[in-house]
Design a protein around this motif. Structure first.
Motif, PDB file in Angstrom:
ATOM      1  N   ARG A 155      -0.070  -7.782   3.015  1.00 49.56           N
ATOM      2  CA  ARG A 155       0.006  -6.881   1.861  1.00 49.56           C
ATOM      3  C   ARG A 155       0.292  -5.445   2.284  1.00 49.56           C
ATOM      4  O   ARG A 155       0.417  -4.565   1.438  1.00 49.56           O
ATOM      5  CB  ARG A 155      -1.306  -6.932   1.084  1.00 49.56           C
ATOM      6  CG  ARG A 155      -1.538  -8.273   0.448  1.00 49.56           C
ATOM      7  CD  ARG A 155      -2.771  -8.253  -0.390  1.00 49.56           C
ATOM      8  NE  ARG A 155      -3.014  -9.588  -0.915  1.00 49.56           N
ATOM      9  CZ  ARG A 155      -4.156  -9.990  -1.387  1.00 49.56           C
ATOM     10  NH1 ARG A 155      -5.194  -9.188  -1.414  1.00 49.56           N
ATOM     11  NH2 ARG A 155      -4.289 -11.211  -1.836  1.00 49.56           N
ATOM     12  N   CYS A 156       0.317  -5.201   3.576  1.00 47.56           N
ATOM     13  CA  CYS A 156       0.612  -3.868   4.095  1.00 47.56           C
ATOM     14  C   CYS A 156       1.707  -4.015   5.152  1.00 47.56           C
ATOM     15  O   CYS A 156       2.009  -5.125   5.578  1.00 47.56           O
ATOM     16  CB  CYS A 156      -0.646  -3.224   4.683  1.00 47.56           C
ATOM     17  SG  CYS A 156      -1.303  -4.061   6.142  1.00 47.56           S
ATOM     18  N   ASP A 172      -7.274  -7.605   4.786  1.00 50.32           N
ATOM     19  CA  ASP A 172      -7.729  -7.399   3.405  1.00 50.32           C
ATOM     20  C   ASP A 172      -9.148  -6.844   3.376  1.00 50.32           C
ATOM     21  O   ASP A 172      -9.436  -5.907   2.636  1.00 50.32           O
ATOM     22  CB  ASP A 172      -7.662  -8.711   2.615  1.00 50.32           C
ATOM     23  CG  ASP A 172      -6.244  -9.108   2.256  1.00 50.32           C
ATOM     24  OD1 ASP A 172      -5.333  -8.255   2.352  1.00 50.32           O
ATOM     25  OD2 ASP A 172      -6.043 -10.279   1.878  1.00 50.32           O
ATOM     26  N   GLU A 173     -10.030  -7.433   4.183  1.00 49.65           N
ATOM     27  CA  GLU A 173     -11.432  -6.989   4.230  1.00 49.65           C
ATOM     28  C   GLU A 173     -11.547  -5.538   4.692  1.00 49.65           C
ATOM     29  O   GLU A 173     -12.317  -4.759   4.151  1.00 49.65           O
ATOM     30  CB  GLU A 173     -12.214  -7.907   5.172  1.00 49.65           C
ATOM     31  CG  GLU A 173     -13.672  -7.566   5.349  1.00 49.65           C
ATOM     32  CD  GLU A 173     -14.352  -8.491   6.346  1.00 49.65           C
ATOM     33  OE1 GLU A 173     -15.306  -8.033   7.000  1.00 49.65           O
ATOM     34  OE2 GLU A 173     -13.939  -9.659   6.486  1.00 49.65           O
ATOM     35  N   LYS A 204       0.825  -1.208   0.000  1.00 50.34           N
ATOM     36  CA  LYS A 204       0.000   0.000   0.000  1.00 50.34           C
ATOM     37  C   LYS A 204       0.858   1.256   0.000  1.00 50.34           C
ATOM     38  O   LYS A 204       2.039   1.230   0.302  1.00 50.34           O
ATOM     39  CB  LYS A 204      -0.893  -0.009   1.235  1.00 50.34           C
ATOM     40  CG  LYS A 204      -1.942  -1.081   1.186  1.00 50.34           C
ATOM     41  CD  LYS A 204      -2.786  -0.972   2.430  1.00 50.34           C
ATOM     42  CE  LYS A 204      -4.029  -1.765   2.272  1.00 50.34           C
ATOM     43  NZ  LYS A 204      -5.077  -1.093   1.594  1.00 50.34           N
ATOM     44  N   ASN A 208      -9.194  -3.348   4.530  1.00 48.35           N
ATOM     45  CA  ASN A 208      -8.319  -2.517   3.699  1.00 48.35           C
ATOM     46  C   ASN A 208      -7.299  -1.769   4.579  1.00 48.35           C
ATOM     47  O   ASN A 208      -7.081  -0.561   4.433  1.00 48.35           O
ATOM     48  CB  ASN A 208      -9.131  -1.551   2.837  1.00 48.35           C
ATOM     49  CG  ASN A 208      -8.350  -1.051   1.643  1.00 48.35           C
ATOM     50  OD1 ASN A 208      -7.410  -1.696   1.206  1.00 48.35           O
ATOM     51  ND2 ASN A 208      -8.733   0.105   1.137  1.00 48.35           N
ATOM     52  N   LEU A 217      -4.878 -11.805   8.572  1.00 53.86           N
ATOM     53  CA  LEU A 217      -4.632 -11.405   7.185  1.00 53.86           C
ATOM     54  C   LEU A 217      -5.938 -11.222   6.410  1.00 53.86           C
ATOM     55  O   LEU A 217      -6.062 -10.284   5.610  1.00 53.86           O
ATOM     56  CB  LEU A 217      -3.732 -12.426   6.492  1.00 53.86           C
ATOM     57  CG  LEU A 217      -2.296 -12.456   7.023  1.00 53.86           C
ATOM     58  CD1 LEU A 217      -1.572 -13.707   6.546  1.00 53.86           C
ATOM     59  CD2 LEU A 217      -1.539 -11.201   6.632  1.00 53.86           C
TER      60      LEU A 217
END
Length: 156
Positions: A145-146, A111-112, A2, A114, A107
């Protein structure tokens, strides 16, 4: 990965432990300073693969897994109630209660939700204990992812 321009959404993984409390304190302080939204996730793992939980050697009454899940859900609600009472003054906290492996659920919620940042505490296990129990924080950090901020165990 991100954008690093602004941290708008912080996800804090919580459990009922002093390590988690350190992460919560840090996450709430950071969110207040940055004007970020906060979500917290607590994952209950199903402890065994059989439908009953009991020790026959101790003559315990068997506890069915659905009952255990209800007990864990109630404990999660009580945990969030304590967290909001202790740390939630002046902030809104979005709460997620999940059933599954902690690292997978953290995780999935990240994602949900954000999330721009995940914060979690670590027990600081090493050696055989680390090998047997694994490290939720290391698994989350590898797969997220972050960015992930791991608050280390501190002796009082």
């Amino acid at each position: 990965m991100k954008s690093q321009d602004n941290i708008e959404r912080i996800l804090i993984a919580v459990e009922d432990s002093p390590y988690s409390d350190q992460a919560i304190r840090y996450g709430v302080m950071l969110a207040k300073k940055m004007g970020s939204q906060i979500a917290m996730v607590h994952a209950d793992e199903i402890p065994v693969s059989t439908p009953y939980i009991a020790d026959p050697m101790l003559s315990e009454t068997p506890l069915m897994i659905p009952e255990m899940i209800e007990i864990q859900e109630e404990a999660s609600k009580n945990l969030f109630k304590r967290i909001v009472e202790q740390y939630g003054e002046g902030i809104m906290i979005t709460k997620f209660i999940r059933v599954g492996r902690a690292q997978d659920e953290i995780l999935a919620v990240a994602d949900e939700y954000n999330a721009d940042l995940i914060i979690l505490g670590t027990h600081g296990r090493t050696g055989l204990d680390h090998f047997i129990s694994g490290s939720v924080s290391a698994s989350v950090a590898k797969r997220a992812r972050c960015p992930v901020l791991i608050i280390p165990k501190k002796e009082a």
